[in-house]
Write a protein that holds these residues in place. Structure first.
Motif, PDB file in Angstrom:
ATOM      1  N   LEU A  83       0.859  -1.377   0.102  1.00  0.00           N
ATOM      2  CA  LEU A  83       0.184   0.265  -0.028  1.00  0.00           C
ATOM      3  C   LEU A  83       0.923   1.300  -0.226  1.00  0.00           C
ATOM      4  CD1 LEU A  83      -2.831   1.400   0.097  1.00  0.00           C
ATOM      5  CD2 LEU A  83      -2.653   1.185   2.666  1.00  0.00           C
ATOM      6  N   ASN A  84       2.064   1.269   0.703  1.00  0.00           N
ATOM      7  CA  ASN A  84       2.666   2.415   0.917  1.00  0.00           C
ATOM      8  C   ASN A  84       3.436   2.601  -0.450  1.00  0.00           C
ATOM      9  OD1 ASN A  84       2.734   4.181   3.746  1.00  0.00           O
ATOM     10  ND2 ASN A  84       2.298   1.729   4.118  1.00  0.00           N
ATOM     11  N   LEU A  85       4.028   1.451  -0.938  1.00  0.00           N
ATOM     12  CA  LEU A  85       4.783   1.600  -2.037  1.00  0.00           C
ATOM     13  C   LEU A  85       4.025   1.925  -3.123  1.00  0.00           C
ATOM     14  CD1 LEU A  85       7.611   0.908  -3.264  1.00  0.00           C
ATOM     15  CD2 LEU A  85       6.691  -1.693  -3.745  1.00  0.00           C
ATOM     16  N   SER A  86       2.711   1.694  -3.306  1.00  0.00           N
ATOM     17  CA  SER A  86       1.645   2.067  -4.312  1.00  0.00           C
ATOM     18  C   SER A  86       1.644   3.615  -4.330  1.00  0.00           C
ATOM     19  CB  SER A  86       0.408   1.343  -4.280  1.00  0.00           C
ATOM     20  OG  SER A  86      -0.472   1.705  -5.344  1.00  0.00           O
ATOM     21  N   LYS A  87       1.451   4.121  -2.980  1.00  0.00           N
ATOM     22  CA  LYS A  87       1.293   5.538  -2.697  1.00  0.00           C
ATOM     23  C   LYS A  87       2.517   6.346  -3.124  1.00  0.00           C
ATOM     24  CE  LYS A  87      -2.071   5.086   0.959  1.00  0.00           C
ATOM     25  NZ  LYS A  87      -2.349   5.495   2.319  1.00  0.00           N
ATOM     26  N   TYR A  88       3.776   5.723  -2.953  1.00  0.00           N
ATOM     27  CA  TYR A  88       5.038   6.312  -3.473  1.00  0.00           C
ATOM     28  C   TYR A  88       5.230   6.535  -4.705  1.00  0.00           C
ATOM     29  CZ  TYR A  88      10.077   7.076  -3.692  1.00  0.00           C
ATOM     30  OH  TYR A  88      11.265   7.732  -3.860  1.00  0.00           O
ATOM     31  N   THR A  89       5.019   5.414  -5.418  1.00  0.00           N
ATOM     32  CA  THR A  89       4.997   5.346  -7.042  1.00  0.00           C
ATOM     33  C   THR A  89       4.176   6.346  -7.761  1.00  0.00           C
ATOM     34  OG1 THR A  89       3.538   3.672  -7.222  1.00  0.00           O
ATOM     35  CG2 THR A  89       5.835   2.925  -7.090  1.00  0.00           C
ATOM     36  N   LYS A  90       2.870   6.472  -7.088  1.00  0.00           N
ATOM     37  CA  LYS A  90       1.879   7.390  -7.659  1.00  0.00           C
ATOM     38  C   LYS A  90       2.367   8.872  -7.385  1.00  0.00           C
ATOM     39  CE  LYS A  90      -2.005   4.441  -7.352  1.00  0.00           C
ATOM     40  NZ  LYS A  90      -3.559   4.236  -6.936  1.00  0.00           N
ATOM     41  N   LEU A  91       2.904   9.126  -6.315  1.00  0.00           N
ATOM     42  CA  LEU A  91       3.289  10.548  -5.867  1.00  0.00           C
ATOM     43  C   LEU A  91       4.621  10.844  -6.753  1.00  0.00           C
ATOM     44  CD1 LEU A  91       3.595  12.958  -3.984  1.00  0.00           C
ATOM     45  CD2 LEU A  91       5.209  11.656  -2.560  1.00  0.00           C
ATOM     46  N   LEU A  92       5.511   9.804  -7.353  1.00  0.00           N
ATOM     47  CA  LEU A  92       6.528  10.075  -8.161  1.00  0.00           C
ATOM     48  C   LEU A  92       6.212  10.486  -9.270  1.00  0.00           C
ATOM     49  CD1 LEU A  92       9.216   7.420  -7.288  1.00  0.00           C
ATOM     50  CD2 LEU A  92       9.408   9.638  -6.731  1.00  0.00           C
ATOM     51  N   GLU A  93       5.064   9.848 -10.055  1.00  0.00           N
ATOM     52  CA  GLU A  93       4.262  10.119 -11.254  1.00  0.00           C
ATOM     53  C   GLU A  93       3.886  11.618 -11.147  1.00  0.00           C
ATOM     54  OE1 GLU A  93       1.536   6.893 -11.866  1.00  0.00           O
ATOM     55  OE2 GLU A  93       3.012   5.520 -12.320  1.00  0.00           O
ATOM     56  N   ARG A  94       3.147  11.974 -10.042  1.00  0.00           N
ATOM     57  CA  ARG A  94       2.689  13.058 -10.167  1.00  0.00           C
ATOM     58  C   ARG A  94       3.730  14.327  -9.878  1.00  0.00           C
ATOM     59  NH1 ARG A  94      -0.686  10.893  -6.258  1.00  0.00           N
ATOM     60  NH2 ARG A  94       0.095  12.233  -4.677  1.00  0.00           N
ATOM     61  N   PRO A  98       8.183  12.313 -16.312  1.00  0.00           N
ATOM     62  CA  PRO A  98       8.914  11.232 -16.921  1.00  0.00           C
ATOM     63  C   PRO A  98       9.331  11.574 -18.319  1.00  0.00           C
ATOM     64  CG  PRO A  98       6.458  10.339 -16.574  1.00  0.00           C
ATOM     65  CD  PRO A  98       6.842  11.680 -16.034  1.00  0.00           C
ATOM     66  N   ASP A  99       8.397  12.494 -19.038  1.00  0.00           N
ATOM     67  CA  ASP A  99       8.671  12.455 -20.308  1.00  0.00           C
ATOM     68  C   ASP A  99       9.634  13.611 -20.418  1.00  0.00           C
ATOM     69  OD1 ASP A  99       8.514  13.023 -22.905  1.00  0.00           O
ATOM     70  OD2 ASP A  99       6.426  13.994 -22.987  1.00  0.00           O
ATOM     71  N   ILE A 100      10.964  13.301 -20.645  1.00  0.00           N
ATOM     72  CA  ILE A 100      12.052  14.347 -20.952  1.00  0.00           C
ATOM     73  C   ILE A 100      12.389  14.648 -22.432  1.00  0.00           C
ATOM     74  CG2 ILE A 100      13.094  13.364 -18.916  1.00  0.00           C
ATOM     75  CD1 ILE A 100      15.241  12.198 -20.826  1.00  0.00           C
ATOM     76  N   SER A 101      11.280  14.286 -23.276  1.00  0.00           N
ATOM     77  CA  SER A 101      11.394  14.381 -24.801  1.00  0.00           C
ATOM     78  C   SER A 101      11.410  15.951 -25.084  1.00  0.00           C
ATOM     79  CB  SER A 101      10.391  13.757 -25.430  1.00  0.00           C
ATOM     80  OG  SER A 101       9.128  14.207 -25.280  1.00  0.00           O
ATOM     81  N   LYS A 102      10.664  16.725 -24.320  1.00  0.00           N
ATOM     82  CA  LYS A 102      10.445  17.990 -24.634  1.00  0.00           C
ATOM     83  C   LYS A 102      11.442  19.093 -23.963  1.00  0.00           C
ATOM     84  CE  LYS A 102       7.458  18.396 -20.431  1.00  0.00           C
ATOM     85  NZ  LYS A 102       6.142  18.739 -20.202  1.00  0.00           N
ATOM     86  N   ALA A 103      12.529  18.401 -23.293  1.00  0.00           N
ATOM     87  CA  ALA A 103      13.552  19.358 -22.700  1.00  0.00           C
ATOM     88  C   ALA A 103      14.906  19.272 -23.763  1.00  0.00           C
ATOM     89  CB  ALA A 103      13.988  18.533 -21.361  1.00  0.00           C
ATOM     90  N   THR A 296      16.452  22.083 -14.917  1.00  0.00           N
ATOM     91  CA  THR A 296      16.004  23.459 -15.303  1.00  0.00           C
ATOM     92  C   THR A 296      15.566  23.516 -16.814  1.00  0.00           C
ATOM     93  OG1 THR A 296      17.926  24.028 -13.996  1.00  0.00           O
ATOM     94  CG2 THR A 296      17.387  25.492 -15.791  1.00  0.00           C
ATOM     95  N   LEU A 297      15.793  22.658 -17.580  1.00  0.00           N
ATOM     96  CA  LEU A 297      15.494  22.717 -18.947  1.00  0.00           C
ATOM     97  C   LEU A 297      13.859  22.159 -18.955  1.00  0.00           C
ATOM     98  CD1 LEU A 297      18.435  20.943 -20.903  1.00  0.00           C
ATOM     99  CD2 LEU A 297      17.655  23.402 -20.671  1.00  0.00           C
ATOM    100  N   LEU A 298      13.478  21.159 -18.120  1.00  0.00           N
ATOM    101  CA  LEU A 298      12.184  20.784 -18.171  1.00  0.00           C
ATOM    102  C   LEU A 298      11.160  21.817 -17.648  1.00  0.00           C
ATOM    103  CD1 LEU A 298      12.640  17.087 -16.812  1.00  0.00           C
ATOM    104  CD2 LEU A 298      11.455  17.700 -18.930  1.00  0.00           C
ATOM    105  N   LYS A 299      11.794  22.441 -16.555  1.00  0.00           N
ATOM    106  CA  LYS A 299      10.987  23.733 -15.964  1.00  0.00           C
ATOM    107  C   LYS A 299      10.890  24.701 -16.998  1.00  0.00           C
ATOM    108  CE  LYS A 299      10.553  26.766 -11.997  1.00  0.00           C
ATOM    109  NZ  LYS A 299      11.300  26.826 -10.557  1.00  0.00           N
ATOM    110  N   LEU A 300      11.839  25.160 -17.690  1.00  0.00           N
ATOM    111  CA  LEU A 300      11.946  26.137 -18.760  1.00  0.00           C
ATOM    112  C   LEU A 300      10.864  25.802 -20.161  1.00  0.00           C
ATOM    113  CD1 LEU A 300      12.850  28.420 -20.243  1.00  0.00           C
ATOM    114  CD2 LEU A 300      14.760  27.059 -21.378  1.00  0.00           C
ATOM    115  N   ALA A 301      10.913  24.515 -20.223  1.00  0.00           N
ATOM    116  CA  ALA A 301       9.886  24.012 -21.288  1.00  0.00           C
ATOM    117  C   ALA A 301       8.568  24.016 -20.839  1.00  0.00           C
ATOM    118  CB  ALA A 301      10.221  22.475 -21.684  1.00  0.00           C
TER     119      ALA A 301
END
Length: 392
Positions: A83-94, A98-103, A296-301
């Protein structure tokens, strides 16, 4: 705040994992004790030649195991962990994108150079089979040209790991002209390490003989580092007073394994320099820089996308990408007036007052090549003709 929440969630997962592991071990030990007791009862009854009612012993064991309920106990602890591991992975996704292509910019790659960087990286690390497989798959067998060279380097390093300095010394002597003073310094360092090894595991006579034949020539009057070598020799001669117990002497610093590690680093640096290669793998350095600059590049994008602006068409990023000193390989000048980075078309110019501006800023301040203008950082005045281009 995001990083703090991620860390808190991670800490909860670690705590639950430790509790689950501890609970699992406890249940396993408890079940194991009951089984061992049942086996002991069966064996003791057999030794006494008395009739053994194995069915009753096993039935009693089954009741005890049912009372313990190992499956239910393990399921409960594992459920909390999952349960805690599932919550952790969801928090990471939010929290993390994970999509770095725009950077990164959509540019054409020279795949030959990319393949060369990857192959060189594997050969540099001693992963020769991986490197061979990579260039075979890429269809570029000519990239294996550096394999034999890095193979020699790793042979020297492997020998040094077992305190064998002869291969390294032979390589230094064979390339003495190209290595110059750096080669002599490493040669002296290797002989010093060998002298210390003899003191620790040999006898005083052999150590003294080694110093006379191998170390004394470095202190000759023609040596450029004669004074430094003489100071080193004094310490080494002091080591002769503590044969086989150097680690408990005033000269224990010589026994540190870091000296061997530093010598291996120096050898790697000299070898790569002789091959016109950088000390660090270009591929690993590129990856490290990318990881550091990616946030920095992701934030700029994201900001530019919200403003419906295309950042990939910009010639210069509107925000600085802070990198560590280990990633700064040459001087970069940024004009304090225009904030433009110096270039061949807009080079840095030194004014008589010793302040430096880019050429375009100076031209704007002077408004003509002959007009006197005031420095924006001090009361001094100057003309364009008095300014001199700086070369870094």
């Amino acid at each position: 705040m995001e990083l703090n929440s991620i860390k808190d969630a991670y800490d909860r997962v670690v705590k639950k994992q430790k509790l689950s592991a501890s609970k699992s071990q406890e249940v396993i030990h408890q079940v194991g004790r009951e089984i061992e007791q049942a086996l002991t009862q069966i064996l003791s009854a057999q030794d006494s030649s008395a009739p053994v009612d194995q069915k009753s012993i096993l039935a009693e064991l089954k009741l005890k195991l049912s009372a313990i309920g190992p499956v239910q106990l393990l399921e409960g602890s594992h459920k909390e962990l999952n349960l805690n591991l599932s919550k952790y992975t969801k928090l990471l996704e939010r929290s993390l994108n994970p999509d770095i292509s725009k950077a990164y910019r959509d540019v054409d790659f020279d795949y030959h150079i990319v393949n060369q960087l990857i192959a060189n990286h594997f050969y540099r690390q001693g992963l020769f089979d991986v490197g061979d497989g990579m260039i075979e798959e890429a269809g570029e067998p000519e990239l294996a040209i550096v394999k034999s060279q890095f193979s020699v380097m790793h042979q020297l390093l492997e020998a040094m790991k077992v305190k064998n300095i002869e291969p390294a010394l032979n390589w230094i002597r064979a390339n003495r002209e190209q290595l110059n003073h750096d080669g002599l310094n490493l040669e002296l360092k290797l002989h010093t390490l060998q002298f210390v090894e003899i003191i620790q595991y040999g006898n005083r006579g052999d150590a003294l003989k080694y110093a006379q034949t191998q170390l004394t020539p470095f202190a000759s009057p023609a040596s450029p580092h004669k004074d430094e070598v003489l100071k080193l020799m004094v310490k080494l001669m002091g080591c002769l007073l503590y044969p086989r117990r150097l680690e408990n002497s005033p000269y224990s610093e010589f026994t540190s394994p870091t000296h061997w590690e530093k010598a291996m680093e120096d050898l790697t640096g000299l070898f790569c320099s002789l091959l016109a290669q950088s000390y660090n793998s270009p591929l690993s350095m590129t990856m490290a820089v990318g990881f550091e600059g990616l946030p920095t590049l992701l934030k700029l994008a994201n900001v530019m996308a919200a403003k419906k602006q295309e950042w990939q068409a910009m010639k210069q990023l509107p925000v600085p990408v802070e990198l560590g000193k280990e990633f700064q390989f040459h001087s970069i000048f940024v004009c304090p007036v225009s904030r433009d980075q110096g270039s061949e078309e807009n080079p840095p110019m030194l004014m008589p007052c010793l302040h430096v501006l880019c050429k375009q800023s100076i031209m704007k301040l002077s408004k003509s090549s002959t007009r006197i203008f005031k420095c924006p950082y001090c009361p001094a005045e100057a003309s364009v003709s008095q300014c001199r281009q700086l070369h870094f």
